[in-house]
Design a protein around this motif. Structure first.
Motif, PDB file in Angstrom:
ATOM      1  N   CYS A   1      -4.555  16.051  28.872  1.00 25.71           N
ATOM      2  CA  CYS A   1      -3.875  14.758  29.016  1.00 25.71           C
ATOM      3  C   CYS A   1      -4.803  13.624  28.585  1.00 25.71           C
ATOM      4  O   CYS A   1      -4.392  12.733  27.840  1.00 25.71           O
ATOM      5  CB  CYS A   1      -3.425  14.581  30.459  1.00 25.71           C
ATOM      6  N   LEU A   2      -6.053  13.657  29.065  1.00 23.54           N
ATOM      7  CA  LEU A   2      -7.019  12.626  28.671  1.00 23.54           C
ATOM      8  C   LEU A   2      -7.237  12.628  27.159  1.00 23.54           C
ATOM      9  O   LEU A   2      -7.325  11.574  26.527  1.00 23.54           O
ATOM     10  CB  LEU A   2      -8.356  12.836  29.377  1.00 23.54           C
ATOM     11  N   LEU A   3      -7.317  13.811  26.581  1.00 30.34           N
ATOM     12  CA  LEU A   3      -7.525  13.923  25.133  1.00 30.34           C
ATOM     13  C   LEU A   3      -6.343  13.344  24.361  1.00 30.34           C
ATOM     14  O   LEU A   3      -6.525  12.646  23.363  1.00 30.34           O
ATOM     15  CB  LEU A   3      -7.753  15.386  24.761  1.00 30.34           C
ATOM     16  N   SER A   4      -5.126  13.611  24.836  1.00 30.43           N
ATOM     17  CA  SER A   4      -3.948  13.104  24.132  1.00 30.43           C
ATOM     18  C   SER A   4      -3.761  11.591  24.320  1.00 30.43           C
ATOM     19  O   SER A   4      -3.042  10.964  23.561  1.00 30.43           O
ATOM     20  CB  SER A   4      -2.693  13.854  24.573  1.00 30.43           C
ATOM     21  N   MET A   5      -4.408  10.998  25.340  1.00 30.25           N
ATOM     22  CA  MET A   5      -4.308   9.553  25.578  1.00 30.25           C
ATOM     23  C   MET A   5      -5.203   8.744  24.642  1.00 30.25           C
ATOM     24  O   MET A   5      -5.011   7.540  24.507  1.00 30.25           O
ATOM     25  CB  MET A   5      -4.738   9.219  27.019  1.00 30.25           C
ATOM     26  N   THR A   6      -6.170   9.387  24.008  1.00 29.00           N
ATOM     27  CA  THR A   6      -7.152   8.673  23.197  1.00 29.00           C
ATOM     28  C   THR A   6      -6.473   7.820  22.129  1.00 29.00           C
ATOM     29  O   THR A   6      -5.589   8.285  21.408  1.00 29.00           O
ATOM     30  CB  THR A   6      -8.128   9.663  22.552  1.00 29.00           C
ATOM     31  N   ASN A   7      -6.872   6.556  22.058  1.00 31.05           N
ATOM     32  CA  ASN A   7      -6.376   5.568  21.087  1.00 31.05           C
ATOM     33  C   ASN A   7      -4.889   5.268  21.236  1.00 31.05           C
ATOM     34  O   ASN A   7      -4.235   4.897  20.271  1.00 31.05           O
ATOM     35  CB  ASN A   7      -6.683   6.002  19.653  1.00 31.05           C
ATOM     36  N   LYS A   8      -4.341   5.435  22.437  1.00 26.03           N
ATOM     37  CA  LYS A   8      -2.954   5.086  22.700  1.00 26.03           C
ATOM     38  C   LYS A   8      -2.889   4.008  23.766  1.00 26.03           C
ATOM     39  O   LYS A   8      -3.786   3.865  24.586  1.00 26.03           O
ATOM     40  CB  LYS A   8      -2.170   6.315  23.186  1.00 26.03           C
ATOM     41  N   LYS A   9      -1.796   3.249  23.754  1.00 26.68           N
ATOM     42  CA  LYS A   9      -1.563   2.249  24.783  1.00 26.68           C
ATOM     43  C   LYS A   9      -1.214   2.958  26.082  1.00 26.68           C
ATOM     44  O   LYS A   9      -0.333   3.811  26.117  1.00 26.68           O
ATOM     45  CB  LYS A   9      -0.420   1.319  24.400  1.00 26.68           C
ATOM     46  N   VAL A  10      -1.931   2.620  27.132  1.00 22.23           N
ATOM     47  CA  VAL A  10      -1.730   3.247  28.435  1.00 22.23           C
ATOM     48  C   VAL A  10      -1.474   2.152  29.460  1.00 22.23           C
ATOM     49  O   VAL A  10      -2.137   1.114  29.452  1.00 22.23           O
ATOM     50  CB  VAL A  10      -2.972   4.083  28.835  1.00 22.23           C
ATOM     51  N   GLN A  11      -0.492   2.385  30.343  1.00 23.84           N
ATOM     52  CA  GLN A  11      -0.204   1.453  31.422  1.00 23.84           C
ATOM     53  C   GLN A  11      -0.796   2.045  32.705  1.00 23.84           C
ATOM     54  O   GLN A  11      -0.525   3.197  33.050  1.00 23.84           O
ATOM     55  CB  GLN A  11       1.308   1.264  31.607  1.00 23.84           C
ATOM     56  N   PHE A  12      -1.607   1.260  33.383  1.00 21.20           N
ATOM     57  CA  PHE A  12      -2.250   1.684  34.624  1.00 21.20           C
ATOM     58  C   PHE A  12      -1.606   0.948  35.791  1.00 21.20           C
ATOM     59  O   PHE A  12      -1.502  -0.279  35.765  1.00 21.20           O
ATOM     60  CB  PHE A  12      -3.753   1.356  34.604  1.00 21.20           C
ATOM     61  N   GLN A  13      -1.190   1.696  36.795  1.00 21.90           N
ATOM     62  CA  GLN A  13      -0.705   1.122  38.044  1.00 21.90           C
ATOM     63  C   GLN A  13      -1.888   1.158  38.999  1.00 21.90           C
ATOM     64  O   GLN A  13      -2.429   2.226  39.283  1.00 21.90           O
ATOM     65  CB  GLN A  13       0.461   1.940  38.604  1.00 21.90           C
ATOM     66  N   MET A  14      -2.285  -0.014  39.499  1.00 24.80           N
ATOM     67  CA  MET A  14      -3.464  -0.105  40.341  1.00 24.80           C
ATOM     68  C   MET A  14      -3.081  -0.622  41.721  1.00 24.80           C
ATOM     69  O   MET A  14      -1.927  -0.966  41.968  1.00 24.80           O
ATOM     70  CB  MET A  14      -4.500  -1.000  39.660  1.00 24.80           C
ATOM     71  N   TYR A  15      -4.035  -0.648  42.622  1.00 20.65           N
ATOM     72  CA  TYR A  15      -3.772  -1.138  43.973  1.00 20.65           C
ATOM     73  C   TYR A  15      -3.383  -2.612  43.950  1.00 20.65           C
ATOM     74  O   TYR A  15      -3.618  -3.314  42.962  1.00 20.65           O
ATOM     75  CB  TYR A  15      -5.001  -0.914  44.863  1.00 20.65           C
ATOM     76  N   GLU A  16      -2.799  -3.059  45.045  1.00 16.57           N
ATOM     77  CA  GLU A  16      -2.293  -4.429  45.193  1.00 16.57           C
ATOM     78  C   GLU A  16      -1.170  -4.716  44.192  1.00 16.57           C
ATOM     79  O   GLU A  16      -0.973  -5.849  43.763  1.00 16.57           O
ATOM     80  CB  GLU A  16      -3.420  -5.464  45.034  1.00 16.57           C
ATOM     81  N   ASN A  17      -0.467  -3.672  43.775  1.00 12.48           N
ATOM     82  CA  ASN A  17       0.663  -3.771  42.841  1.00 12.48           C
ATOM     83  C   ASN A  17       0.284  -4.439  41.523  1.00 12.48           C
ATOM     84  O   ASN A  17       1.073  -5.174  40.932  1.00 12.48           O
ATOM     85  CB  ASN A  17       1.838  -4.485  43.503  1.00 12.48           C
ATOM     86  N   VAL A  18      -0.934  -4.188  41.066  1.00 15.49           N
ATOM     87  CA  VAL A  18      -1.413  -4.733  39.801  1.00 15.49           C
ATOM     88  C   VAL A  18      -1.125  -3.725  38.693  1.00 15.49           C
ATOM     89  O   VAL A  18      -1.426  -2.539  38.826  1.00 15.49           O
ATOM     90  CB  VAL A  18      -2.927  -5.037  39.867  1.00 15.49           C
ATOM     91  N   LYS A  19      -0.520  -4.216  37.609  1.00 18.39           N
ATOM     92  CA  LYS A  19      -0.247  -3.371  36.450  1.00 18.39           C
ATOM     93  C   LYS A  19      -1.013  -3.938  35.270  1.00 18.39           C
ATOM     94  O   LYS A  19      -0.939  -5.140  34.991  1.00 18.39           O
ATOM     95  CB  LYS A  19       1.247  -3.341  36.148  1.00 18.39           C
ATOM     96  N   VAL A  20      -1.775  -3.076  34.607  1.00 19.13           N
ATOM     97  CA  VAL A  20      -2.530  -3.490  33.427  1.00 19.13           C
ATOM     98  C   VAL A  20      -2.214  -2.524  32.298  1.00 19.13           C
ATOM     99  O   VAL A  20      -1.762  -1.403  32.526  1.00 19.13           O
ATOM    100  CB  VAL A  20      -4.053  -3.538  33.699  1.00 19.13           C
ATOM    101  N   GLU A  21      -2.442  -2.992  31.077  1.00 19.56           N
ATOM    102  CA  GLU A  21      -2.214  -2.157  29.902  1.00 19.56           C
ATOM    103  C   GLU A  21      -3.432  -2.251  29.009  1.00 19.56           C
ATOM    104  O   GLU A  21      -4.043  -3.318  28.879  1.00 19.56           O
ATOM    105  CB  GLU A  21      -0.967  -2.626  29.147  1.00 19.56           C
ATOM    106  N   ALA A  22      -3.800  -1.127  28.399  1.00 18.99           N
ATOM    107  CA  ALA A  22      -4.978  -1.098  27.545  1.00 18.99           C
ATOM    108  C   ALA A  22      -4.882   0.066  26.566  1.00 18.99           C
ATOM    109  O   ALA A  22      -4.075   0.980  26.747  1.00 18.99           O
ATOM    110  CB  ALA A  22      -6.236  -0.963  28.391  1.00 18.99           C
ATOM    111  N   THR A  23      -5.734   0.033  25.558  1.00 18.41           N
ATOM    112  CA  THR A  23      -5.879   1.168  24.653  1.00 18.41           C
ATOM    113  C   THR A  23      -6.960   2.073  25.209  1.00 18.41           C
ATOM    114  O   THR A  23      -8.104   1.644  25.382  1.00 18.41           O
ATOM    115  CB  THR A  23      -6.263   0.689  23.238  1.00 18.41           C
ATOM    116  N   PHE A  24      -6.587   3.310  25.513  1.00 21.01           N
ATOM    117  CA  PHE A  24      -7.519   4.245  26.141  1.00 21.01           C
ATOM    118  C   PHE A  24      -8.561   4.696  25.130  1.00 21.01           C
ATOM    119  O   PHE A  24      -8.249   5.022  23.993  1.00 21.01           O
ATOM    120  CB  PHE A  24      -6.762   5.462  26.676  1.00 21.01           C
ATOM    121  N   GLY A  25      -9.817   4.714  25.569  1.00 18.56           N
ATOM    122  CA  GLY A  25     -10.898   5.160  24.693  1.00 18.56           C
ATOM    123  C   GLY A  25     -11.470   6.494  25.130  1.00 18.56           C
ATOM    124  O   GLY A  25     -11.419   7.480  24.405  1.00 18.56           O
TER     125      GLY A  25
END
Length: 128
Positions: free
Chosen positions: A66-90
């Motif tokens: 899963c980590l390997l397939s995420m490389t260089n893709k846009k990923v949405q992270f759900q974090m504590y305190e209902n914070v949602k962030v998006e980034a390109t996974f490296g």
């Protein structure tokens, strides 16, 4: 003339070949805990332990794929305190304690490069 480079020497492991960690250390207990005690292993316990190890290895392989397939893709992270962030996974570090991401979009702005602590992440999603 070549410039000398200092070498960082890491402490040796508990065995003579420096290939392992003390099973009684707090780090080993926190990261490698099993549901079966290894001190009093009978035949039935060893079968149970083998099944548990097989299941863990299948889950670990799936997670690493899963980590390997995420490389260089846009990923949405759900974090504590209902914070949602998006980034390109490296990448992830070897202990999967941190994720290296690029173009991290947070509620307060965009960070070009960042490390996300895995303990702060509840879940992550990405398009296959």
């Amino acid at each position: 003339m070549a410039t000398p480079v200092p070498v960082l020497r890491l402490p040796k492991g508990p065995d003579p070949n420096s290939r392992g960690f003390d099973p009684n250390s707090p780090r080993f207990i926190a990261l490698c805990r099993t549901s079966i005690s290894s001190s009093a292993a009978s035949d039935s316990d060893s079968e149970q332990l083998q099944k548990e190890q097989d299941a863990r290895s299948v889950l670990r392989e799936g997670f690493l794929r899963c980590l390997l397939s995420m490389t260089n893709k846009k990923v949405q992270f759900q974090m504590y305190e209902n914070v949602k962030v998006e980034a390109t996974f490296g990448a992830s570090d070897i202990d999967v304690l941190n994720f290296q991401v690029s173009d991290l979009h947070t509620p307060i702005g965009v960070q070009k490069e960042a490390l996300i602590r895995c303990q702060d992440v509840i879940s992550f999603t990405f398009d296959v």
